[in-house]
Scaffold this active site. Structure first.
Site, mmCIF file in Angstrom:
data_model
loop_
_atom_site.group_PDB
_atom_site.id
_atom_site.type_symbol
_atom_site.label_atom_id
_atom_site.label_comp_id
_atom_site.label_asym_id
_atom_site.label_seq_id
_atom_site.Cartn_x
_atom_site.Cartn_y
_atom_site.Cartn_z
ATOM 1 N N HIS A 189 41.421 31.012 43.522
ATOM 2 C CA HIS A 189 41.645 31.827 44.729
ATOM 3 C C HIS A 189 43.129 32.172 44.770
ATOM 4 O O HIS A 189 43.594 33.009 43.986
ATOM 5 C CB HIS A 189 41.166 31.024 45.933
ATOM 6 C CG HIS A 189 41.053 31.800 47.204
ATOM 7 N ND1 HIS A 189 41.145 33.154 47.264
ATOM 8 C CD2 HIS A 189 40.846 31.382 48.481
ATOM 9 C CE1 HIS A 189 41.003 33.542 48.520
ATOM 10 N NE2 HIS A 189 40.825 32.489 49.280
ATOM 11 N N HIS A 216 37.137 40.247 39.962
ATOM 12 C CA HIS A 216 37.100 39.932 41.383
ATOM 13 C C HIS A 216 35.645 39.903 41.818
ATOM 14 O O HIS A 216 34.846 40.702 41.339
ATOM 15 C CB HIS A 216 37.872 41.003 42.177
ATOM 16 C CG HIS A 216 38.248 40.552 43.537
ATOM 17 N ND1 HIS A 216 37.385 40.623 44.589
ATOM 18 C CD2 HIS A 216 39.384 40.000 44.013
ATOM 19 C CE1 HIS A 216 37.984 40.149 45.662
ATOM 20 N NE2 HIS A 216 39.196 39.760 45.336
ATOM 21 N N ASP A 243 46.545 39.505 42.060
ATOM 22 C CA ASP A 243 47.375 38.448 41.482
ATOM 23 C C ASP A 243 47.986 38.795 40.139
ATOM 24 O O ASP A 243 48.839 38.061 39.641
ATOM 25 C CB ASP A 243 46.543 37.169 41.321
ATOM 26 C CG ASP A 243 46.263 36.525 42.655
ATOM 27 O OD1 ASP A 243 47.163 36.554 43.498
ATOM 28 O OD2 ASP A 243 45.145 36.023 42.855
HETATM 29 N N1 ACO Z 1 38.383 37.001 32.132
HETATM 30 C C1 ACO Z 1 37.345 37.054 31.270
HETATM 31 N N2 ACO Z 1 36.062 37.190 31.641
HETATM 32 C C2 ACO Z 1 35.817 37.226 32.966
HETATM 33 C C3 ACO Z 1 36.843 37.186 33.924
HETATM 34 C C4 ACO Z 1 38.162 37.068 33.459
HETATM 35 N N3 ACO Z 1 39.176 37.021 34.312
HETATM 36 N N4 ACO Z 1 36.298 37.271 35.166
HETATM 37 C C5 ACO Z 1 34.986 37.370 34.980
HETATM 38 N N5 ACO Z 1 34.692 37.348 33.652
HETATM 39 C C6 ACO Z 1 33.366 37.485 33.053
HETATM 40 C C7 ACO Z 1 32.531 36.235 33.262
HETATM 41 O O1 ACO Z 1 32.714 35.313 32.196
HETATM 42 C C8 ACO Z 1 31.157 36.813 33.311
HETATM 43 O O2 ACO Z 1 30.782 37.148 31.982
HETATM 44 P P1 ACO Z 1 29.237 36.958 31.519
HETATM 45 O O3 ACO Z 1 28.481 37.957 32.351
HETATM 46 O O4 ACO Z 1 29.258 37.260 30.067
HETATM 47 O O5 ACO Z 1 28.882 35.545 31.831
HETATM 48 C C9 ACO Z 1 31.334 38.154 34.017
HETATM 49 O O6 ACO Z 1 32.690 38.530 33.747
HETATM 50 C C10 ACO Z 1 31.112 38.076 35.526
HETATM 51 O O7 ACO Z 1 32.002 37.112 36.066
HETATM 52 P P2 ACO Z 1 31.657 36.086 37.214
HETATM 53 O O8 ACO Z 1 32.305 34.762 36.918
HETATM 54 O O9 ACO Z 1 30.185 36.097 37.502
HETATM 55 O O10 ACO Z 1 32.376 36.757 38.426
HETATM 56 P P3 ACO Z 1 32.672 36.081 39.802
HETATM 57 O O11 ACO Z 1 32.509 37.143 40.814
HETATM 58 O O12 ACO Z 1 31.861 34.847 40.010
HETATM 59 O O13 ACO Z 1 34.170 35.594 39.674
HETATM 60 C C11 ACO Z 1 36.507 35.563 39.742
HETATM 61 C C12 ACO Z 1 35.255 36.295 40.206
HETATM 62 C C13 ACO Z 1 36.428 34.068 40.120
HETATM 63 C C14 ACO Z 1 37.723 36.148 40.481
HETATM 64 C C15 ACO Z 1 36.654 35.720 38.221
HETATM 65 O O14 ACO Z 1 36.716 37.096 37.886
HETATM 66 C C16 ACO Z 1 37.867 34.983 37.677
HETATM 67 O O15 ACO Z 1 37.781 33.757 37.468
HETATM 68 N N6 ACO Z 1 39.001 35.705 37.461
HETATM 69 C C17 ACO Z 1 40.208 35.066 37.005
HETATM 70 C C18 ACO Z 1 40.849 34.324 38.152
HETATM 71 C C19 ACO Z 1 41.511 35.271 39.129
HETATM 72 O O16 ACO Z 1 42.229 36.185 38.754
HETATM 73 N N7 ACO Z 1 41.305 34.986 40.438
HETATM 74 C C20 ACO Z 1 41.934 35.754 41.502
HETATM 75 C C21 ACO Z 1 40.921 36.451 42.318
HETATM 76 S S1 ACO Z 1 41.715 37.424 43.561
HETATM 77 C C22 ACO Z 1 42.063 36.328 44.809
HETATM 78 O O17 ACO Z 1 41.469 35.291 44.961
HETATM 79 C C23 ACO Z 1 43.139 36.682 45.715
#
Ligand code: ACO
Length: 431
Positions: free
Chosen positions: A269, A308, A364
């Protein structure tokens, strides 16, 4: 109700049909609960870990269209607010639902400015932390401690009492955040300077040394204010949900906001920008980017600052932050990691792995670079997020308190454990 506004559900276990009303594109989980109940089973429930498709509230605070990359506070586009407003005006907008008149604005700024000081005992409390305490942990604990200084805050049904705590929280967050920062550096805590604006005063409490009066660079104060506006609210995210969930027990707002700070502390987050910087430093130079991207695609790690839960498009806040980078770097000199970040973004946005999953830079991705240029250590990044998000949390908390439909948060579970075991006494188990 017209026929189109219902969902007909046939339970193939029993052959029963049910007519479920659809309101605002949602069905009520309790309406689904009638399915199967007559047959003596517990009734159908919804399984939704992480609330990926469950609306927990009605809200008029923030609108997001993740596919189109739209973010609005109380109906006003974030781009306009970031360009033309100030954080304190935006905080007023979030809390009151409307932009202030001149008089309302003056009163609001006056009230916030004159509540920036905290009780001396709170200062002693903070000084009791270890020299290397994480500032977010200090912030969280000191906000929580505020509830003991204002016991009347528990009267959450009284609008005047509520308003006073809201003013106090928005006013004192920069003081507590700045003192958490000074603590780690072994520097004396700096008292608020009420001649300065909200962001200027924050800079003063962070960086003032022996000078009589701190003289903040207006470009840095403006950039900080824009960052505050961008982080002020983001509808039902993890920390806001924590605030609402804890607030649903009718506890005081200091305790509810503490829950929000705790949620924001987590790396998925608020902690993501810190992770972005670590990632950029590890990559080190542009030539290492292709190998890093391969690792991400193989599932070894995530590209931090990308993706996101809601935005399946460029996060509008990331666009504004990218622009703010230029203003800050004009004062501080360019952060060398910017080049790696821009190249990473360019490659990722052309790569099918990221394109097909709709993974774009989020707020971020660039914010850490600005914070670092402003001389903040990574541990301060979440603190810089929590300070402005307080107005959003409180706007959402206010909504919750007055919402007749809300109940104490209490999700269901699907139980997967053992049942009806017979206790074996310790003397037998340990023999
Ligand atoms: N890098 C690589 N692959 C990713 C990323 C990433 N940053 N984010 C999502 N994916 C992939 C997942 O592995 C998944 O792949 P799959 O379908 O082959 O399994 C697909 O994209 C969907 O991702 P989910 O995890 O289902 O997406 P979710 O909505 O649950 O997660 C999250 C969102 C937690 C923000 C995620 O994108 C992530 O971990 N990003 C990196 C951390 C980040 O930048 N967080 C800041 C968010 S903004 C904030 O909180 C202010």
């Amino acid at each position: 109700m017209t026929e189109q506004n219902t969902l007909t559900v046939r339970d193939n276990r029993t052959g029963e049909e049910y007519e479920i009303p659809i309101t605002d594109g949602t069905v009520r989980a309790t309406d689904l609960g009638q399915i199967g109940r007559a047959e003596g089973t517990p009734g159908l429930a919804v399984y939704d870990p992480g609330f990926t498709n469950t609306a927990s509230t009605r809200s008029a605070v923030t609108y997001i269209d993740g596919d189109k990359g739209i973010l609005e506070y109380r109906g006003y586009p974030i781009e306009q607010l970031a360009e033309k407003s100030t954080y304190l005006e935006v905080a007023y907008l979030l809390i009151h639902g409307e932009l202030p008149t001149k008089e309302q604005h003056e009163q609001w700024v006056h009230d916030i400015t004159f509540h920036t000081f905290v009780h001396e005992n709170l200062k002693s409390f903070m000084q009791g932390f270890r020299y290397d305490a994480h500032p977010m942990s200090m912030l969280m604990s000191s906000v929580s401690a505020l509830s003991s200084f204002y016991p009347e805050a528990s009267r959450i049904k009284d609008p005047e009492v509520r308003h006073e705590q809201i003013v106090r929280l928005i006013a004192k967050m920069p003081t507590l955040g700045a003192w958490s920062f000074r603590h780690a550096q072994g520097k004396p805590y700096v008292y608020p300077d009420n001649d300065l604006s909200y962001p200027e005063n924050f800079l003063s409490m962070l960086f003032k040394m022996s000078e009589q009066k701190y003289d903040p660079d207006p470009r840095l104060a403006k950039a900080l204010d824009v960052l505050f506006i961008l982080h002020a609210d983001h509808e039902q995210n993890c920390s806001t949900n924590a605030v609402r969930s804890v607030g649903s027990s009718q506890v005081d707002p200091y305790s509810s906001v503490t829950a929000g700070i705790a949620a924001l502390y987590g790396p998925l987050h608020g902690g993501a920008n810190e992770a972005v910087l670590r990632m950029l430093k590890r990559i080190g130079k542009k030539e290492n980017i292709p190998a890093f991207i391969e690792g991400v695609k193989n599932g070894d790690e995530k590209l931090m600052g990308f993706g996101h839960r809601v935005y399946k498009n460029y996060d509008p806040r990331a666009t504004i932050i990218k622009k703010a980078c230029d203003d800050v770097f004009e004062v501080t000199g360019v952060n060398p990691l910017l080049e790696i970040a821009q190249e990473l973004e360019r490659i990722a946005l052309e790569d099918d792995y990221f394109v097909s999953r709709k993974l774009y830079p989020n707020v971020d991705f660039y914010s850490g670079l600005i914070y670092e240029a402003l001389q903040f250590p990574p541990e301060m990044f979440t603190v810089l997020f929590a300070i402005p998000r307080t107005s959003g949390w409180l706007a959402q908390w206010l909504e919750l308190v007055d919402d007749k439909e809300q109940k104490i948060a209490r999700p269901k579970q699907i139980y997967t454990g053992d049942r009806q075991l017979t206790y074996v006494p310790q003397s037998e188990r340990w023999a």
